[in-house]
Design an enzyme around this catalytic site. Structure first.
Site, PDB file in Angstrom:
ATOM      1  N   PRO A  79      -1.276  59.236   7.211  1.00  0.00           N
ATOM      2  CA  PRO A  79      -1.827  60.766   7.368  1.00  0.00           C
ATOM      3  C   PRO A  79      -2.091  61.024   6.187  1.00  0.00           C
ATOM      4  CG  PRO A  79       0.147  60.362   8.838  1.00  0.00           C
ATOM      5  CD  PRO A  79      -0.165  59.068   7.984  1.00  0.00           C
ATOM      6  N   CYS A  80      -3.302  61.917   6.278  1.00  0.00           N
ATOM      7  CA  CYS A  80      -3.823  62.362   4.953  1.00  0.00           C
ATOM      8  C   CYS A  80      -3.919  63.939   4.636  1.00  0.00           C
ATOM      9  CB  CYS A  80      -5.431  62.070   4.935  1.00  0.00           C
ATOM     10  SG  CYS A  80      -6.314  63.094   6.457  1.00  0.00           S
ATOM     11  N   GLN A  81      -3.198  64.630   5.637  1.00  0.00           N
ATOM     12  CA  GLN A  81      -3.135  66.251   5.582  1.00  0.00           C
ATOM     13  C   GLN A  81      -2.747  66.664   4.252  1.00  0.00           C
ATOM     14  OE1 GLN A  81      -2.206  64.359   8.167  1.00  0.00           O
ATOM     15  NE2 GLN A  81      -3.159  65.100   9.975  1.00  0.00           N
ATOM     16  N   TYR A  83      -2.668  65.230   1.167  1.00  0.00           N
ATOM     17  CA  TYR A  83      -3.829  64.708   0.166  1.00  0.00           C
ATOM     18  C   TYR A  83      -5.182  65.558   0.075  1.00  0.00           C
ATOM     19  CZ  TYR A  83      -0.704  60.666   0.204  1.00  0.00           C
ATOM     20  OH  TYR A  83       0.427  59.654   0.197  1.00  0.00           O
ATOM     21  N   SER A  84      -5.374  66.025   1.371  1.00  0.00           N
ATOM     22  CA  SER A  84      -6.660  66.451   1.691  1.00  0.00           C
ATOM     23  C   SER A  84      -7.110  67.995   0.619  1.00  0.00           C
ATOM     24  CB  SER A  84      -6.943  67.091   2.979  1.00  0.00           C
ATOM     25  OG  SER A  84      -8.478  67.585   3.326  1.00  0.00           O
TER      26      SER A  84
END
Length: 339
Positions: A79-81, A83-84
């Site tokens: 999941p990238c939330q 890092y975004s």
């Protein structure tokens, strides 16, 4: 040589689909989101997708998988939330550390290669700490780790979408595939989908449409959104490839968000397909793109069917790795490991 792979944080299956196109065979896929797994399993003959927290994959379970299959690769995008660059970029977000579970599983299975995908914000969060830790941890497991920021538009996907890929091969430096010059426009990608919800407007008009349609004679996931007349009138004022600042000043001063109300450019690639599409409109029609149109811009072929509510389908498409980008990476790995 084995072609068996495992897909961690698989989502609906974009990364898997690209690797399958290159001849690899997923034998296990895992994601915590039930809708994504429902879609994944619907598009595979065997129900290899499981809805579970990756941290719950025990060593005993992994050993059973290894007894039945020789696993050559592990792929996936944690999941990238956290890092975004459009999020809070909270370095304490626990999702930032799910790559450690990925590392644990790679250490247990010891495949020939791994591929880890994420948003470009991972490279700079906390001054590059996460990037360096990924390289360090996988290097200590015996992999030569290379990373690169790739734009999907450079690999035949009709969309500007930049994502970072970490690829590790045992004792061998991975060479990323070179960009090709086959730039596909939004018009070339979806012009045969624009008038009817459940059937094609025309015969395929180009090689991309032929590739996407395969042998399909019916459209799925192509339900139009019914906007209010007021919304349609506002959209109508935005030209092909235009944005909110093309509207009278009273409109864009209220929104104060420069990404609001944009139209696709029919003669160029799409903006990054996100999980909502509430502010991005068809280049010609006064509406947001359908799920199928969004999937085309992600390079999902029309025989890939999304399950769940329409809102869920948009999210699944927006979270996915474009299959054609995944295919380019898979082909490069296959040639370099001699498979």
């Amino acid at each position: 040589m084995s072609n068996k792979i495992i897909d961690l944080f698989c989502g609906c299956g974009g990364l898997s689909r690209g690797f399958e196109m290159a001849g690899f065979e997923p034998v296990l896929a895992i994601d915590f989101w039930k809708d994504a797994i429902d879609t994944y399993n619907f598009n595979h003959k065997n129900n290899i997708g499981i809805c579970e927290d990756v941290s719950m994959l025990s060593n005993e379970f992994l050993e059973e998988i290894m007894k039945k299959n020789k696993i050559i690769g592990i792929i996936g995008g944690p999941p990238c939330q956290g890092y975004s660059t459009v999020g809070k970029r909270d370095i304490t977000d626990e999702r930032n550390y799910l790559y450690l579970q990925y590392c644990r599983i790679v250490e247990k299975i010891k495949p020939e290669f791994f591929v880890l995908e994420n948003v470009k914000g991972l490279l700079t969060l906390d001054k590059g700490k996460f990037k360096e830790d990924i390289i360090d941890k996988f290097s200590k497991l015996g992999y030569s780790v290379e990373y690169r920021l790739l734009n999907a538009a450079d690999y035949g996907v009709p969309q500007n979408r930049c994502r970072v890929f970490f690829v590790g091969i045992k004792k061998k430096k991975f060479i990323f595939p070179k960009p090709n010059n086959n730039k596909i426009t939004t018009y070339e990608a979806i012009s045969d989908l624009s008038e009817y919800e459940f059937k094609y407007t025309t015969d395929p008009q180009n090689s991309y449409q032929k590739k996407m349609r395969k042998h399909c004679n019916k459209l799925y996931n192509n339900e139009f959104t019914n906007h209010t007349e007021q919304t349609k009138k506002i959209i109508e004022m935005i030209p092909n490839g235009g944005k909110i600042t093309d509207l009278p000043k009273e409109y864009w001063e209220i929104r104060k968000y420069n990404k609001a109300f944009q139209r696709m450019d029919s003669m160029s690639q799409s903006n990054t397909i996100d999980t909502g599409h509430r502010n991005y409109f068809h280049y010609e029609k006064n509406r947001i793109p359908t799920v199928r149109e969004s999937a085309r811009l992600q390079s999902f072929s029309d025989d890939f069917i999304f399950k769940g509510s329409k809102t869920s389908q948009y999210k699944q498409v927006g979270n996915a790795v474009p299959p054609l980008l995944a295919f380019a990476i898979a082909e490069a790995i296959k040639s370099q490991i001699g498979g």
